[in-house]
Design an enzyme around this catalytic site. Sequence first.
Site, PDB file in Angstrom:
ATOM      1  N   HIS A   1     -18.556 -54.199  18.667  1.00  0.00           N
ATOM      2  CA  HIS A   1     -18.725 -54.689  17.293  1.00  0.00           C
ATOM      3  C   HIS A   1     -20.136 -55.159  16.947  1.00  0.00           C
ATOM      4  CE1 HIS A   1     -17.446 -59.061  18.604  1.00  0.00           C
ATOM      5  NE2 HIS A   1     -18.242 -58.490  19.476  1.00  0.00           N
ATOM      6  N   HIS A   2     -21.104 -54.980  17.868  1.00  0.00           N
ATOM      7  CA  HIS A   2     -22.495 -55.312  17.550  1.00  0.00           C
ATOM      8  C   HIS A   2     -23.344 -54.066  17.303  1.00  0.00           C
ATOM      9  CE1 HIS A   2     -21.525 -59.373  18.554  1.00  0.00           C
ATOM     10  NE2 HIS A   2     -21.411 -59.156  19.853  1.00  0.00           N
ATOM     11  N   ALA A   3     -22.728 -52.916  17.242  1.00  0.00           N
ATOM     12  CA  ALA A   3     -23.480 -51.681  16.988  1.00  0.00           C
ATOM     13  C   ALA A   3     -23.622 -51.445  15.491  1.00  0.00           C
ATOM     14  CB  ALA A   3     -22.778 -50.492  17.641  1.00  0.00           C
TER      15      ALA A   3
END
Length: 315
Positions: free
Chosen positions: A131-133
Site C-alpha cells: 500500500h505504499h506503492a
Amino acid sequence: MNNRLVYSEGYDFAVAGLDKLHPFDAKKFSKAWNILNDEIPDLVEYHLSPKELAADELLKLIHTSEYLKSLSQSTAIAKVVELGLLRFFPSGILARSLLDPIRLATSGTLLASQHAVKNQAMVMNFGGGYHHAFSNRGEGFCFFADVALAIKSSRISGLLQQNDNVGMIDLDAHRGNGFESFFTDDSSVSIFDMYNFQVYPGLHPGDVDDYPYMVPLQSGMSGESYLRVLREELPAFLETLKDAKLVFYNAGTDVLVGDRLGRLNLSFQHVVERDRYVLQQLKALAVPVVVLTSGGYTSESYRLVAECAKILVNM
C-alpha cells in the site's frame, strides 16, 4: 465452501543476508504455509497458486513506464527497500530474488480478487498489500500497487463495473498512502485506515474532510485500546459497504508488540482477535473479500499469517 488461500513457494525472498539488513522475515510465507500443511489435512482443497509473474505490460495499467524501467537499476531497488547496501548487488540478482517474488504475489492478489468476485468468496493471498506503492515510485518495501492493479484490471475485464462500490480496510500499522493516491477522485473506492500517525508516512493535511474513516493512533497503544477503537469505528464504515462488490482487508501484522517499524503494542492474541473480528463482520456483510498480509517485521509474523488463514478457512 468457496473460500481459498493463494500461495506459492515463489513468494519467499532469496536475497542472501537480507534478514541481517532488514527486519522482514524473508521466509515467512513458506513458514506460515508449513504450519497450515501440518494442521489442515485437506489444505490442497483451499489452495490456489498464481502461475505467472506480473509483467511490466500488465503493471503499466497503473505504473509509469519510467518507473518500471528504473527498476532495472540496483540503486532504484535499494531506494524502495530503504537499504542502501543493496545498490552494490547486481541488478539481475535483485530482480530474481526480490522483485520476482513480489511480482508473483502481485499476480496472487489479482487471482484472489477474481476468485472472490466470481464465487462470492473470502480469499487470502499470503503476500500482497503493497500500500505504499505510487504510480511513479515505490516506497516502504512496496514496489507494485497490487490492489490498485486488481481493481483496474477487474474493471477492464468487466468483472467490476466502473461505479461498483469497493472497500479497503487497512489495519497495517502504517497508513496506506500509495493506495490512497490512486483513488483520490474515485468515490466508488472507500478506505478505512487505522494507523500509527507517529511513524512513516504520518498525518496528511485535510484528513478529516477528505478521508472520514481515517483513524490515527499513537505509538505504544495497547491491544485492549486498539480493539476498543476498532469496534467503535469500523461498524459505521461497514454500513457504507452493504452493496460492495469487493472488499480488501490489509491484515498487516506489524501492529504486534516488539515490531520496531509499527511501534504499536498488541499481543499475539490481540492481533488474532482483530482478524477474527474483521472477518466475522465481513462474513455477516456477505460481500466478496480479499485478505492481504501487508507488513510484519517480527519473528512471530508468520505465525499470525497462519492464524488468520485458519480463521478464514473455518468461516
